[in-house]
Write a protein that holds these residues in place. Structure first.
Motif, short mmCIF file in Angstrom:
data_model
loop_
_atom_site.label_atom_id
_atom_site.label_comp_id
_atom_site.label_asym_id
_atom_site.label_seq_id
_atom_site.Cartn_x
_atom_site.Cartn_y
_atom_site.Cartn_z
N THR A 126 -8.81 20.58 -5.62
CA THR A 126 -9.90 21.49 -6.00
C THR A 126 -10.41 22.21 -4.75
O THR A 126 -10.49 21.62 -3.67
CB THR A 126 -11.06 20.71 -6.64
OG1 THR A 126 -11.49 19.67 -5.75
CG2 THR A 126 -10.61 20.10 -7.96
N LYS A 128 -12.81 22.70 -2.69
CA LYS A 128 -14.12 22.23 -2.24
C LYS A 128 -14.12 22.09 -0.72
O LYS A 128 -13.29 21.35 -0.16
CB LYS A 128 -14.47 20.89 -2.89
CG LYS A 128 -14.62 20.93 -4.41
CD LYS A 128 -15.90 21.64 -4.81
CE LYS A 128 -16.12 21.53 -6.32
NZ LYS A 128 -17.36 22.22 -6.72
N THR A 129 -15.04 22.77 -0.06
CA THR A 129 -15.16 22.66 1.40
C THR A 129 -15.42 21.21 1.80
O THR A 129 -14.90 20.73 2.81
CB THR A 129 -16.29 23.57 1.91
OG1 THR A 129 -16.05 24.91 1.49
CG2 THR A 129 -16.39 23.52 3.43
N LYS A 130 -16.21 20.51 1.01
CA LYS A 130 -16.54 19.11 1.28
C LYS A 130 -15.28 18.25 1.36
O LYS A 130 -15.17 17.36 2.21
CB LYS A 130 -17.48 18.59 0.18
CG LYS A 130 -17.95 17.17 0.36
CD LYS A 130 -19.06 16.83 -0.63
CE LYS A 130 -18.58 17.00 -2.08
NZ LYS A 130 -19.62 16.60 -3.06
N SER A 131 -14.32 18.53 0.49
CA SER A 131 -13.07 17.77 0.48
C SER A 131 -12.27 18.00 1.76
O SER A 131 -11.70 17.07 2.34
CB SER A 131 -12.22 18.17 -0.74
OG SER A 131 -12.93 17.97 -1.93
N ALA A 159 -10.55 25.86 0.25
CA ALA A 159 -11.34 24.75 0.78
C ALA A 159 -11.55 24.88 2.29
O ALA A 159 -12.53 24.38 2.83
CB ALA A 159 -10.64 23.43 0.47
#
Length: 200
Positions: A126, A128-131, A159
């Motif tokens: 996905t 997601k920058t957090k990932s 991401a």
């Protein structure tokens, strides 16, 4: 030789591709040539012969001090340029064999300096920058990081795009400037195999 794969068994690779000597002069030549090829070379100026305006002599030849012809001369404000720049190509020729040797040399030096990290996959499905931040922390890489995949997915690209100094490339887009300018290069196993196939 073998390269360590994070979280998996070591990967056997060619000594020729990942274990050669570092040819600094050749790498410098290839990097400069690559950067020169990216220059636009569209700078253009007008010589006095290309300026618009009259060519009439604006004062008599004698009795007025310096002798002048027309106002398009380079010594006048608004006049033509003495050695006018013209559009040109900055391209430098580098033989294909020399280019490949330089790329092999860069990969060998990255492996020697432990700046080359190998993973099975990035594990990001996905965007997601957090990932991506969590993945980079897990790999213990920082600074300018280049992520190389056999086929960079949109999720990995999205991401990473909000994180400073993180770049994502697929194998086909690899270039000497990106490799030399990175503190760490993280590659998938499939990307390493493709690079080895390309450079062997």
């Amino acid at each position: 030789m073998e390269l360590n794969v994070i979280g998996a068994k070591p990967l056997t690779v060619s000594d020729e591709v990942f274990g050669g000597e570092f040819k600094q002069a050749l790498v410098h030549q290839v990097v400069v040539a690559y950067q020169a090829g990216g220059r636009a070379g569209t700078k253009a100026q007008l010589s006095r012969g290309e300026m618009s305006g009259t060519t009439k002599k604006f004062k008599k030849q004698k009795g007025g001090g310096a002798r002048h012809g027309d106002y398009r001369a380079p010594i006048f404000v608004g006049g033509g340029r003495t050695f006018a720049a013209k559009p040109r190509s900055f391209e430098q020729k580098v033989n294909r064999k020399a280019y490949r040797v330089a790329i092999r040399s860069i990969f060998s030096e990255l492996a020697r300096q432990d700046r080359l990290k190998i993973v099975e996959s990035f594990g990001i499905d996905t965007p997601k920058t957090k990932s991506m931040v969590a993945k980079l922390a897990e790999l213990q890489v920082s600074g300018r990081v280049l992520l190389v995949s056999e086929d960079a997915s949109e999720a990995v690209f999205l991401a990473a795009r909000n994180i400073p100094y993180i770049h994502v490339l697929d194998v086909m887009a690899l270039n000497p400037v990106s490799l030399v300018g990175s503190d760490h290069v993280v590659m998938t196993v499939e990307a390493v195999k493709k690079v080895e196939e390309w450079l062997a």
